[in-house]
Structure formats: C-alpha cells, structure tokens
Design a protein around this motif. Sequence first.
Motif, PDB file in Angstrom:
ATOM      1  N   PRO A 176       0.843  -1.198   0.000  1.00 35.04           N
ATOM      2  CA  PRO A 176       0.000   0.000   0.000  1.00 35.04           C
ATOM      3  C   PRO A 176       0.879   1.250   0.000  1.00 35.04           C
ATOM      4  CG  PRO A 176       0.007  -1.055   2.165  1.00 35.04           C
ATOM      5  CD  PRO A 176       0.701  -1.987   1.232  1.00 35.04           C
ATOM      6  N   THR A 177       0.384   2.322  -0.577  1.00 36.00           N
ATOM      7  CA  THR A 177       1.159   3.560  -0.623  1.00 36.00           C
ATOM      8  C   THR A 177       1.707   3.895   0.763  1.00 36.00           C
ATOM      9  OG1 THR A 177      -0.381   4.352  -2.317  1.00 36.00           O
ATOM     10  CG2 THR A 177       1.127   5.969  -1.359  1.00 36.00           C
ATOM     11  N   GLY A 178       3.001   4.181   0.816  1.00 36.04           N
ATOM     12  CA  GLY A 178       3.651   4.456   2.087  1.00 36.04           C
ATOM     13  C   GLY A 178       4.359   3.252   2.674  1.00 36.04           C
ATOM     14  N   TYR A 179       4.151   2.074   2.066  1.00 36.84           N
ATOM     15  CA  TYR A 179       4.762   0.851   2.584  1.00 36.84           C
ATOM     16  C   TYR A 179       5.215  -0.019   1.414  1.00 36.84           C
ATOM     17  CZ  TYR A 179       5.585  -2.363   6.493  1.00 36.84           C
ATOM     18  OH  TYR A 179       6.166  -3.151   7.452  1.00 36.84           O
ATOM     19  N   THR A 180       6.011   0.573   0.528  1.00 37.87           N
ATOM     20  CA  THR A 180       6.334  -0.058  -0.753  1.00 37.87           C
ATOM     21  C   THR A 180       7.761  -0.588  -0.837  1.00 37.87           C
ATOM     22  OG1 THR A 180       6.898   2.148  -1.610  1.00 37.87           O
ATOM     23  CG2 THR A 180       4.663   1.338  -2.043  1.00 37.87           C
ATOM     24  N   ASP A 181       8.544  -0.496   0.217  1.00 35.54           N
ATOM     25  CA  ASP A 181       9.968  -0.846   0.128  1.00 35.54           C
ATOM     26  C   ASP A 181      10.203  -2.267  -0.374  1.00 35.54           C
ATOM     27  OD1 ASP A 181      10.411   1.666   1.109  1.00 35.54           O
ATOM     28  OD2 ASP A 181      11.434   1.034   2.941  1.00 35.54           O
ATOM     29  N   GLU A 182       9.456  -3.237   0.137  1.00 36.52           N
ATOM     30  CA  GLU A 182       9.726  -4.625  -0.247  1.00 36.52           C
ATOM     31  C   GLU A 182       9.368  -4.880  -1.708  1.00 36.52           C
ATOM     32  OE1 GLU A 182      11.625  -6.282   1.831  1.00 36.52           O
ATOM     33  OE2 GLU A 182      11.374  -4.399   2.946  1.00 36.52           O
ATOM     34  N   ALA A 183       8.330  -4.220  -2.197  1.00 38.26           N
ATOM     35  CA  ALA A 183       8.002  -4.341  -3.619  1.00 38.26           C
ATOM     36  C   ALA A 183       9.092  -3.711  -4.471  1.00 38.26           C
ATOM     37  CB  ALA A 183       6.654  -3.686  -3.907  1.00 38.26           C
ATOM     38  N   VAL A 184       9.681  -2.634  -3.994  1.00 39.76           N
ATOM     39  CA  VAL A 184      10.799  -2.005  -4.709  1.00 39.76           C
ATOM     40  C   VAL A 184      11.990  -2.961  -4.766  1.00 39.76           C
ATOM     41  CG1 VAL A 184      12.503  -0.132  -4.591  1.00 39.76           C
ATOM     42  CG2 VAL A 184      10.075   0.360  -4.231  1.00 39.76           C
ATOM     43  N   TRP A 185      12.299  -3.605  -3.650  1.00 36.83           N
ATOM     44  CA  TRP A 185      13.369  -4.603  -3.643  1.00 36.83           C
ATOM     45  C   TRP A 185      13.082  -5.728  -4.640  1.00 36.83           C
ATOM     46  CZ3 TRP A 185      18.153  -4.674  -1.817  1.00 36.83           C
ATOM     47  CH2 TRP A 185      18.514  -3.793  -0.793  1.00 36.83           C
ATOM     48  N   LEU A 186      11.835  -6.174  -4.672  1.00 35.45           N
ATOM     49  CA  LEU A 186      11.451  -7.237  -5.602  1.00 35.45           C
ATOM     50  C   LEU A 186      11.717  -6.817  -7.047  1.00 35.45           C
ATOM     51  CD1 LEU A 186       9.909  -9.994  -6.023  1.00 35.45           C
ATOM     52  CD2 LEU A 186       7.840  -8.608  -6.222  1.00 35.45           C
ATOM     53  N   LEU A 187      11.315  -5.605  -7.392  1.00 42.85           N
ATOM     54  CA  LEU A 187      11.522  -5.118  -8.757  1.00 42.85           C
ATOM     55  C   LEU A 187      12.993  -4.938  -9.070  1.00 42.85           C
ATOM     56  CD1 LEU A 187       8.615  -2.535  -9.076  1.00 42.85           C
ATOM     57  CD2 LEU A 187       8.900  -4.630 -10.392  1.00 42.85           C
ATOM     58  N   CYS A 188      13.752  -4.429  -8.121  1.00 42.52           N
ATOM     59  CA  CYS A 188      15.187  -4.222  -8.355  1.00 42.52           C
ATOM     60  C   CYS A 188      15.903  -5.552  -8.591  1.00 42.52           C
ATOM     61  CB  CYS A 188      15.816  -3.471  -7.179  1.00 42.52           C
ATOM     62  SG  CYS A 188      15.327  -1.729  -7.082  1.00 42.52           S
ATOM     63  N   ARG A 189      15.534  -6.569  -7.832  1.00 40.82           N
ATOM     64  CA  ARG A 189      16.140  -7.888  -8.046  1.00 40.82           C
ATOM     65  C   ARG A 189      15.836  -8.401  -9.454  1.00 40.82           C
ATOM     66  NH1 ARG A 189      14.706  -8.640  -2.497  1.00 40.82           N
ATOM     67  NH2 ARG A 189      12.698  -9.579  -3.078  1.00 40.82           N
ATOM     68  N   GLU A 190      14.609  -8.175  -9.917  1.00 42.23           N
ATOM     69  CA  GLU A 190      14.248  -8.659 -11.247  1.00 42.23           C
ATOM     70  C   GLU A 190      14.941  -7.856 -12.345  1.00 42.23           C
ATOM     71  OE1 GLU A 190      12.726 -10.995 -14.185  1.00 42.23           O
ATOM     72  OE2 GLU A 190      12.896 -11.339 -12.014  1.00 42.23           O
ATOM     73  N   LEU A 191      15.024  -6.546 -12.184  1.00 38.87           N
ATOM     74  CA  LEU A 191      15.736  -5.732 -13.167  1.00 38.87           C
ATOM     75  C   LEU A 191      17.206  -6.125 -13.230  1.00 38.87           C
ATOM     76  CD1 LEU A 191      14.123  -2.259 -12.381  1.00 38.87           C
ATOM     77  CD2 LEU A 191      13.757  -3.614 -14.451  1.00 38.87           C
ATOM     78  N   GLY A 192      17.790  -6.411 -12.073  1.00 42.49           N
ATOM     79  CA  GLY A 192      19.177  -6.865 -12.050  1.00 42.49           C
ATOM     80  C   GLY A 192      19.336  -8.203 -12.733  1.00 42.49           C
ATOM     81  N   ARG A 193      18.379  -9.105 -12.531  1.00 41.91           N
ATOM     82  CA  ARG A 193      18.442 -10.413 -13.176  1.00 41.91           C
ATOM     83  C   ARG A 193      18.364 -10.285 -14.694  1.00 41.91           C
ATOM     84  NH1 ARG A 193      15.907 -14.436 -15.357  1.00 41.91           N
ATOM     85  NH2 ARG A 193      13.997 -13.234 -15.628  1.00 41.91           N
ATOM     86  N   LEU A 194      17.599  -9.293 -15.155  1.00 47.03           N
ATOM     87  CA  LEU A 194      17.482  -9.047 -16.588  1.00 47.03           C
ATOM     88  C   LEU A 194      18.714  -8.341 -17.154  1.00 47.03           C
ATOM     89  CD1 LEU A 194      13.735  -7.929 -16.799  1.00 47.03           C
ATOM     90  CD2 LEU A 194      14.703 -10.104 -17.590  1.00 47.03           C
ATOM     91  N   GLY A 195      19.618  -7.915 -16.260  1.00 52.10           N
ATOM     92  CA  GLY A 195      20.851  -7.274 -16.704  1.00 52.10           C
ATOM     93  C   GLY A 195      20.716  -5.807 -17.018  1.00 52.10           C
ATOM     94  N   LEU A 196      19.728  -5.158 -16.435  1.00 49.60           N
ATOM     95  CA  LEU A 196      19.461  -3.758 -16.735  1.00 49.60           C
ATOM     96  C   LEU A 196      19.989  -2.861 -15.621  1.00 49.60           C
ATOM     97  CD1 LEU A 196      17.904  -2.911 -19.297  1.00 49.60           C
ATOM     98  CD2 LEU A 196      15.978  -2.349 -17.824  1.00 49.60           C
TER      99      LEU A 196
END
Length: 372
Positions: free
Chosen positions: A24-44
């Motif tokens: 929920p808005t204001g509590y998004t840190d873990e979703a951000v970590w999830l996305l960053c891990r995936e972007l890193g896996r894609l090599g971006l």
Amino acid sequence: MARPEIDLDYLKARLADLLNTPSPTGYTDEAVWLLCRELGRLGLDYELTRRGAIRARLPGSAAKPARALVAHVDTLGAQVKAVKSNGRLELVAIGHWSSRFAEGARATVFSEGGSWRGTILPLKASGHTFNDEVDTQPVNWQQIELRIDAVTHGREDTLALGVDIGDIVAIDPQPEFMDTGFIVSRHLDDKAGVATLLAALECMIREERTPTVDTWWLFTIAEEVGLGASSVLIPDVAAMVTVDNGTTAPGQNSSEFGVTIAMADQTGPFDWHLTRKLVQLARDHEIPHQKDVFRYYRSDSASALEAGADIRTALITFGIDASHGYERIHESALVDLARLIVAYAESEVEIGRDAKPLGGVKGFTHQPVDDH
C-alpha cells in the motif's frame, strides 16, 4: 521485426510475486526490492529516488528524444486512525476506495510490535445480534473496524501489542489465476501494469530488440495518492506512456479484452499526437484495441504534468472490472498491451524537434483543420 513473443508464463509469475508482496502507498519498500532484483536479473542498469521510485534505461539507437513507460507498484490500503475502547481499530483509507469493498477483507497491520493479522468488519457484523440492521447500516469508513487476531479486551491491550495510530494496513489480494484466462484479485491496479511492463522488457532483451531511442522503464510508488511520476523523470524524456487499468463499466468503452487507449481523463485530453500514434501502431500491428474517455480517473501522467514536466503523455490500459474493488482482468489483454509497448519502443520518432526542450517554430507539429 517479427512479432514479439511475449512470455505469458513469465508475466503471470511476476504478477503473482507482486500480488504476494504487500505494498500500500507508504509501505512499498519490499516491492521495490522485488523489482530491483528482477531488473538486475534481466541485466538492466537502474537507479532509485530517495523514496524508492525506480527508473531503468534500455539504451536505444539514439539517446534523444528519450521515451518513458511507467506503471505504479503502490496499491490501495488503510491506516489506523484510532485504537478504540473495545481494542479494535478505526481505519482511514489509503487512496480512494469505498469501505464497501473493505468489509470482510482479511488484512495485515504493520506495527512497531510486528505484523498482526485481522479482519475488517462492519460495526454491526452479526445478523444474530442486529437482525435487519446489518442491511441498513450506512456504508462509510466510520462504519467499519479492524478486529485483530490477538487477545485484546480493550484499548490498552491493543496498544501493548505495539499497534498504534498511523500503522499501515495491507489488504489481502486473494488472487486467482483461472483456466479461462481471467485473473481475479485485489490490487491488479496497477500490479498487472507493472508485470506487463516487465514482460515487454524481458521480451525485448530476450529477442535482442533495440529501441529507436533511449527508453526508460519507470515504476512509481505513490500514484494512488496522486503523486506518482512527479519526481522520477529525467530532462531528456520527451514522451511518457502510462500503463494502468481501464474501467469496464456501463457508460465506458473499455473492454477486458484488447488494449484500451485513453483519449482523456479528468485532467483533460492526452497528447493528440502521441495517442494517435499509439492507435495507429495498434492498427499496424493488428493489436485488438478500443478508445475510451475516463471522467473520474487520473494516472501517473497527471502527476508528471502537474509537477512541471513538459512532456507528451498518453495512457494505455488493460480493461478491469470492478476497479478499486475485487478486480478482474483477462491475461490476453496483458499480452496485447505488452505487444503495443514493444511496438512503441521500436517505432520511429516523428517529432524530431522534441529532442530539445525549447526551440523555434521549425518542426513544430500541425493538427488537421476542416477546410469547410
């Protein structure tokens, strides 16, 4: 190039991961970590703002005028307004949604004392006690409360758990991926948009597709409260396409199938040239689509413009039934949407003048005028 092959299994797996990560808005840190891990896996390569909005660049054949695609990872939710004398919690909404859809929801309260499970109930929850009054109770956020699954006989017991005013409440999504292709869940707005952006990006990387110009994949964290893309753009971006939900309801032209291209929302018309470019791309690539206008809707595009970004904006959507409630979409629309995203990233630049923020009239656009 050949038609892009969108990996539907990848798209649905990313969507499931996102739905199972409360944000929920204001509590998004873990979703951000999830996305960053995936972007890193894609090599971006990617970077984050201070609060966690993400921008990742897929290099193009040229740098400017850069493009952006954006979706938001934050969702609706609630916050503790008060700890009541009976030990239960009064709530206020995060984002704009009706308490009608909160009634009966399972939820998690994130507090200093840890996370606590509970159920959101109307004040008159028992027909055995209140008889017909359960059907006549008003619908608003003052008429519901959250019952924590802990031994609490009163306010002091709840406070002793570490639960207090301001704590964030995440609503369970309860996702179902149906054999019919339908996906039913809360928070498909806009986690389905985020998953679709990832699927388009994965396709371009896997198939070694190069965008015409530098293209930024943006993921925002506060769209549901109106902030969205207000602080994540870079100056080189000349056009931004938002990926979000389109409401399928009486009086709307949106559909749960194909791509719905928004021509306007409550903030006014989207860019004339960019929206028509997207419509033409859908035609050229034989992508099912329709147009719509939304009266009570705003998106990341609005927040970017209100923050002062001089960019062209557009909105492309997957049709969603019961938006901001218990939502339903169809997986085929997500694939069509991902195909349009790839087509846009690979499309030619028609307005070369947009490479510079300011210039003379040379190269400025025209719009048709009725000769009669």
